[in-house]
Design an enzyme around this catalytic site. Structure first.
Site, PDB file in Angstrom:
ATOM      1  N   GLY A 125     -80.138  -8.033 -33.795  1.00  9.66           N
ATOM      2  CA  GLY A 125     -81.269  -8.202 -34.726  1.00  9.66           C
ATOM      3  C   GLY A 125     -81.113  -7.254 -35.900  1.00  9.66           C
ATOM      4  O   GLY A 125     -82.100  -6.756 -36.443  1.00  9.66           O
ATOM      5  N   ARG A 166     -77.288 -13.156 -36.672  1.00 12.21           N
ATOM      6  CA  ARG A 166     -76.704 -14.497 -36.840  1.00 12.21           C
ATOM      7  C   ARG A 166     -76.126 -14.724 -38.233  1.00 12.21           C
ATOM      8  O   ARG A 166     -75.181 -15.481 -38.397  1.00 12.21           O
ATOM      9  CB  ARG A 166     -77.772 -15.561 -36.545  1.00 12.21           C
ATOM     10  CG  ARG A 166     -78.051 -15.682 -35.061  1.00 12.21           C
ATOM     11  CD  ARG A 166     -79.180 -16.616 -34.805  1.00 12.21           C
ATOM     12  NE  ARG A 166     -80.375 -16.190 -35.513  1.00 12.21           N
ATOM     13  CZ  ARG A 166     -81.538 -16.829 -35.483  1.00 12.21           C
ATOM     14  NH1 ARG A 166     -81.662 -17.933 -34.783  1.00 12.21           N
ATOM     15  NH2 ARG A 166     -82.579 -16.378 -36.134  1.00 12.21           N
ATOM     16  N   HIS A 225     -99.717   1.224 -28.039  1.00 17.50           N
ATOM     17  CA  HIS A 225     -99.958   2.489 -28.754  1.00 17.50           C
ATOM     18  C   HIS A 225    -101.311   3.115 -28.371  1.00 17.50           C
ATOM     19  O   HIS A 225    -101.378   4.303 -28.062  1.00 17.50           O
ATOM     20  CB  HIS A 225     -99.961   2.264 -30.274  1.00 17.50           C
ATOM     21  CG  HIS A 225     -98.698   1.643 -30.799  1.00 17.50           C
ATOM     22  ND1 HIS A 225     -97.474   1.823 -30.215  1.00 17.50           N
ATOM     23  CD2 HIS A 225     -98.474   0.844 -31.886  1.00 17.50           C
ATOM     24  CE1 HIS A 225     -96.555   1.167 -30.914  1.00 17.50           C
ATOM     25  NE2 HIS A 225     -97.134   0.555 -31.915  1.00 17.50           N
TER      26      HIS A 225
HETATM   27  C1  BG6 Z   1     -95.923  -1.656 -34.557  1.00 16.03           C
HETATM   28  C2  BG6 Z   1     -96.727  -2.937 -34.734  1.00 16.03           C
HETATM   29  O1  BG6 Z   1     -95.724  -1.398 -33.199  1.00 16.03           O
HETATM   30  O2  BG6 Z   1     -96.626  -0.580 -35.137  1.00 16.03           O
HETATM   31  C3  BG6 Z   1     -97.029  -3.188 -36.210  1.00 16.03           C
HETATM   32  O3  BG6 Z   1     -95.995  -4.031 -34.214  1.00 16.03           O
HETATM   33  C4  BG6 Z   1     -97.644  -1.961 -36.856  1.00 16.03           C
HETATM   34  O4  BG6 Z   1     -97.883  -4.311 -36.359  1.00 16.03           O
HETATM   35  C5  BG6 Z   1     -96.840  -0.707 -36.536  1.00 16.03           C
HETATM   36  O5  BG6 Z   1     -97.679  -2.178 -38.256  1.00 16.03           O
HETATM   37  C6  BG6 Z   1     -97.563   0.548 -36.993  1.00 16.03           C
HETATM   38  O6  BG6 Z   1     -96.731   1.647 -36.812  1.00 16.03           O
HETATM   39  P1  BG6 Z   1     -96.935   2.968 -37.634  1.00 16.03           P
HETATM   40  O7  BG6 Z   1     -95.917   3.926 -37.108  1.00 16.03           O
HETATM   41  O8  BG6 Z   1     -96.696   2.614 -39.083  1.00 16.03           O
HETATM   42  O9  BG6 Z   1     -98.331   3.397 -37.405  1.00 16.03           O
END
Ligand code: BG6
Length: 496
Positions: free
Chosen positions: A21, A55, A251
């Site tokens: 990817g 790809r 998170h």
């Molecule tokens: C990712 C999500 O895990 O975290 C995203 O898939 C989001 O949608 C991102 O924008 C936010 O990360 P950070 O580190 O910018 O707060």
């Protein structure tokens, strides 16, 4: 950041880092910038090769130019030297096209350096193709390490791990067919953020907080991840996923667990994950009625017009859930977890609000008592603030809230590594303490699935909200009916 002896260990080691990817968003925004910075700071093994796979038909030369143009990093000095360790392979891991080219490229590198490097596979691909990809690993013996000695490969997987409990278990089954637990690194990049790691130091290296860290003193906790951006180019993934699965399941539940877990015995992965698992297991699962009353799902105005979004989509770009922990320490303390896209700004914070005591002595100094609260600001302007009541100077006697702040920027002059730098180093060092165990992933889905099931049948109703606000009105109603209000994260904290 790794300790000096760890750095020596890294420099002396060798590794081949394969990214599936490699032309995707995650690679451009997070993985390559982190590798480039580690490279510049001489924190990668001396014998190190990146094999970028995707790809698109590119030669290595073309890919390096593409990367130079697209890598999301301000300072591109030194990129030419970094480019020399990156080769590109056009292949399709899910369809098993050209995987033999990868085996050959690894063999060539191993012969060139005359040793057996650590093989690391980063799956920066859509979760929907992981199953086929791992089966193809098996077919091509990629799960087997270097043939000279059995140096077992490590595999890095991005969240969300599955889209519910069942799919997470299925994914695990296939992973475990080819890899052992100690080879699997499930990334939740919030755990690599400096301020998130500081939660442990704050709670367990200071004597003054532990005695008040419980339901006797704490009224409630607000955990917020607000984003300014919308779904951007990720419409296809996002519309299938939504805020609850994208951010809350991982998170926010991780932040909640770090704030509430008991002290682990040491910093080893097993100890930390054991205590985390314990607390996640004690989060009460919401019933259908509770989901209706204790959650809000919202969608920003204009979401339906975003690229690759179903024009009738009911997917939420905002989620708020109120949770309770059923143990002695936290009984009765509500935890409000909220996240949303296209909100008023970018901020991630944890606010711990303390109970208001009467303070009879100050009865005439204020209209109502000012509760103390602690803000742990994870981003931006990383720091910690404590809100106190102070006497306003002057002849009149009145109290005002003031903030006492600790700011990373002013307290330390060392630069903060990005979360991915830290986490990639840990994979090279085989340190799993900032990665998730399968049990934690599964227990987290057990909290999310019942909510998702009720949301799927349209309850509560999907609310809409204006871009640039703090989300739907319903979010205010939810907290206000508990007699509380949102303590808007101090966007001003540590602003210098
Ligand atoms: C990712 C999500 O895990 O975290 C995203 O898939 C989001 O949608 C991102 O924008 C936010 O990360 P950070 O580190 O910018 O707060």
């Amino acid at each position: 950041m790794a300790k000096q002896h760890d750095i020596d260990k890294i420099r002396k080691s060798s590794a081949v880092f394969v990214i599936f990817g490699a032309t995707g968003d995650l690679s451009k925004k997070r993985i390559f910038p982190a590798l480039f910075k580690l490279f510049k700071n001489k924190l990668l093994p001396e014998k190190f090769k990146v094999l970028a796979c995707a790809r698109t038909k590119f030669s290595s030369e073309q890919f390096r130019s593409y990367l130079f143009e697209n890598i999301v990093i301000k300072e591109k000095d030194g990129f030419d030297n970094f480019g020399k360790i990156v080769d590109y392979l056009s292949l399709d891991v899910a369809k098993d096209i050209n995987l033999s080219h990868l085996t050959k490229a690894i063999d060539i590198f191993e012969n060139e350096i005359e040793t057996c490097p650590q093989r690391i596979f980063y799956m920066a691909v859509s979760p929907s193709i992981l199953k086929d990809s791992f089966e193809n690993f098996g077919k091509n013996n990629l799960h087997i390490g270097c043939t000279k000695h059995m140096n077992k490969p490590r595999v890095i997987i991005e969240k969300p791990f599955g889209s519910d409990l069942k799919s997470a278990q299925e994914l695990n089954l296939i992973l475990r067919k080819y890899f052992n637990d100690d080879q699997i690194y499930r990334i939740d990049h919030y755990l690599g953020k400096e301020t998130v790691q500081n939660i442990f130091a704050f709670r367990f290296a200071n004597e003054i907080f532990e005695p008040v860290w419980n339901n006797k003193y704490i009224d409630h906790v607000q955990i917020t991840t607000a984003e300014y951006i919308g779904v951007e180019k990720r419409g296809e993934f996002y519309d299938r996923t939504g805020a609850l699965r994208d951010i809350v399941q991982n998170h926010l539940l991780q932040l909640l667990s770090l704030i509430t877990m008991e002290q682990p015995q040491n910093f080893r992965a097993q100890s930390i994950n054991e205590k985390k698992l314990e607390i996640i297991k004690s989060i009460k699962k919401l019933s259908g009625d509770e989901t209706q009353n204790s959650t809000v799902r919202g969608q920003y105005e204009g979401y339906l017009r975003e690229e690759k979004i179903n024009p009738k989509s009911q997917t939420e770009s905002y989620a708020l859930i109120k949770l309770a922990i059923e143990n002695e320490r936290w009984q009765g303390v509500p935890f409000y977890l909220r996240t949303g896209k296209k909100l008023t700004g970018k901020v991630t914070s944890i606010i711990i609000q303390f109970k208001e005591k009467g303070h009879k002595l100050f009865e005439n100094f204020w209209e109502s008592p000012l509760p103390n609260h602690i803000t742990i600001q994870i981003q931006p302007n990383e720091g910690i603030g404590i809100r106190l009541a102070a006497k306003k100077p002057g002849l009149e006697s009145s109290l005002e809230p003031v903030d006492m702040e600790f700011c990373y920027k002013t307290s330390f002059d060392t630069p903060q590594p990005e979360a991915y730098e830290r986490l990639l180093l840990d994979v090279i060092l085989a340190d799993q303490s900032l990665f998730l165990s399968q049990e934690i992933v599964e227990e987290s889905w057990k909290i999310i699935d019942p909510i998702e099931n009720v949301w799927q049948v349209g309850k509560p109703k999907l609310a809409t909200y204006k871009v640039g606000t703090w989300g739907p009105e319903e979010a205010n109603d939810l907290i206000e009916k508990d007699g509380r209000k949102w303590l808007q994260p101090l966007l001003t904290i540590c602003k210098i």
